[in-house]
Design an enzyme around this catalytic site. Structure first.
Site, PDB file in Angstrom:
ATOM      1  N   GLU A  16     -16.035   2.932   8.080  1.00 50.61           N
ATOM      2  CA  GLU A  16     -16.807   3.884   8.887  1.00 50.61           C
ATOM      3  C   GLU A  16     -16.439   5.322   8.606  1.00 50.61           C
ATOM      4  OE1 GLU A  16     -15.549   2.088  12.615  1.00 50.61           O
ATOM      5  OE2 GLU A  16     -14.377   3.874  13.116  1.00 50.61           O
ATOM      6  N   TYR A  64     -10.078 -10.808   9.743  1.00 53.23           N
ATOM      7  CA  TYR A  64     -10.142 -11.565   8.495  1.00 53.23           C
ATOM      8  C   TYR A  64     -10.150 -13.073   8.721  1.00 53.23           C
ATOM      9  CZ  TYR A  64      -9.308  -7.188   6.033  1.00 53.23           C
ATOM     10  OH  TYR A  64      -9.414  -5.911   5.543  1.00 53.23           O
ATOM     11  N   GLN A 108       0.815  -1.210   0.000  1.00 52.69           N
ATOM     12  CA  GLN A 108       0.000   0.000   0.000  1.00 52.69           C
ATOM     13  C   GLN A 108       0.854   1.268   0.000  1.00 52.69           C
ATOM     14  OE1 GLN A 108      -2.819  -0.270   3.268  1.00 52.69           O
ATOM     15  NE2 GLN A 108      -3.458  -2.329   2.679  1.00 52.69           N
ATOM     16  N   TYR A 111     -11.453   6.213  19.147  1.00 50.64           N
ATOM     17  CA  TYR A 111     -12.427   5.609  18.235  1.00 50.64           C
ATOM     18  C   TYR A 111     -12.420   4.084  18.280  1.00 50.64           C
ATOM     19  CZ  TYR A 111     -13.529  10.258  16.970  1.00 50.64           C
ATOM     20  OH  TYR A 111     -13.967  11.564  17.056  1.00 50.64           O
ATOM     21  N   HIS A 128      -1.424   0.062   5.599  1.00 46.97           N
ATOM     22  CA  HIS A 128      -2.083   0.985   6.531  1.00 46.97           C
ATOM     23  C   HIS A 128      -1.216   2.190   6.901  1.00 46.97           C
ATOM     24  CE1 HIS A 128      -5.193  -2.183   8.133  1.00 46.97           C
ATOM     25  NE2 HIS A 128      -5.089  -2.180   6.806  1.00 46.97           N
TER      26      HIS A 128
END
Length: 337
Positions: free
Chosen positions: A208, A229, A48, A218, A119
């Site tokens: 979200e 997963y 990523q 959060y 991430h």
């Protein structure tokens, strides 16, 4: 492509490409001119990671491109097969209409460097008053650090424009943190009232939108509206009322790429709504707001994953389709049908 932003006061769209390149697209003609940009940072490309977000300062709006402050984020290599996101501040200079360069680029913020290539988040938003930077820092697929406020993983940080911690942040022990307990924020946007919203990926379910408040936790990975997963269950937000719950969550997911909160006049019915780039299923997702509440109000399907969505000065919406599997991603201009 990974991110894009209009250079304030111009029809020029700055597009970052994950492998470490960038282009400026002149959108003022039917046959857009494309300019390659030099002076970009060396990125750790893979998974990523790579070149990430781009942001400019609205206060520098105008036709001249001889000296514009530019913020870029990217994945930066470390020692022993580690890496982490970095944000740099530099100057964009265009000596001619065909030659642009980023100069004096200096790192002003970093994540801790850890193993893995996921991430990073590294989305950037400038506050409406032009005084602060908000940067999303993902959990780097390590989960637990998102609950450890001694580091910045799994958080949103609030900085001055030079990268120093801003006054008024909620934690004296870690003065850059604004909120924490986030998993992988891929979008940050301010509404017309100046409230900050984020959109983030859940695990197997649980994408979200959150109203981001200072000092709020959060919940990741203590709670989620999705599960791991491997099928392992995660307690839901309802079990921990002390942790901030999402305004909207999705299960099945929408795999968000970014979002804007639309302010233009072309799509009048969309004013004040979030327009979200979605990758699974591919398309745009619209969410309306009522104070601190939010509701999904529409979907618009695309053939390919949508990575980025940008509002143009004329109110048109530009989207970048993801290049996954093709090596190329299309830039598309949307106007009302």
């Amino acid at each position: 492509p990974w991110a894009a932003a209009f250079i304030p006061g111009t029809p020029l769209l700055f597009v970052t490409e994950k492998a470490g390149t960038a282009k400026i697209v002149d959108t003022s003609t039917d046959s857009p001119k494309v300019v390659t940009v030099s002076g970009l940072p060396k990125v750790d490309y893979g998974g990523q990671g790579g070149l990430g977000d781009v942001a400019f300062l609205d206060a520098e709006s105008g036709p001249s491109l001889d000296s514009r402050t530019i913020y870029l984020s990217w994945a930066e290599a470390g020692d022993n097969d580690t890496r982490g996101a970095a944000v740099g501040r530099g100057t964009l200079r265009c000596a001619t209409a065909y030659a642009c360069e980023v100069t004096d680029l200096a790192v002003i913020w970093r994540q801790p460097k850890v193993t893995g290539r996921g991430h990073y988040s590294h989305r950037i938003a400038v506050s409406p008053d032009g005084q602060h930077l908000y940067i999303a820092s993902g959990d780097r697929q390590k989960m637990d650090p998102a609950q450890d406020t001694s580091n910045n993983l799994g958080s949103i940080v609030r900085l001055n424009l030079d990268g120093t911690p801003a006054n008024g942040n909620p934690l004296p022990a870690n003065p850059e943190l604004w909120s924490w307990g986030h998993r992988n924020t891929l979008g940050l946007a301010f509404d017309a009232a100046g409230k900050l919203w984020n959109i983030e990926h859940g695990a197997a379910g649980g994408d979200e939108i959150n109203l981001v408040k200072p000092g709020a936790n959060y919940g990741w990975p203590l709670v989620s509206e999705g599960d791991h997963y491997d099928g392992a269950k995660i307690p839901r937000h309802s079990t921990r009322p002390d942790l901030a719950a999402p305004a909207v969550s999705w299960n099945p997911v929408i795999a968000p790429g970014d979002m804007i909160i639309y302010r233009g006049d072309l799509f009048k019915a969309w004013q004040g709504q979030a327009v979200i780039a979605a990758m699974k299923p591919a398309g745009l997702v619209r969410v309306s707001f009522d104070g601190e509440k939010a509701t999904e109000v529409g979907r618009h399907a695309f053939e390919r994953r949508v990575r980025e969505v940008v509002e143009a000065p004329d109110g048109a919406i530009w989207v970048l389709e993801d290049g996954r599997g093709t090596g190329k991603g299309d830039l598309i201009r949307l106007t009302p049908g």
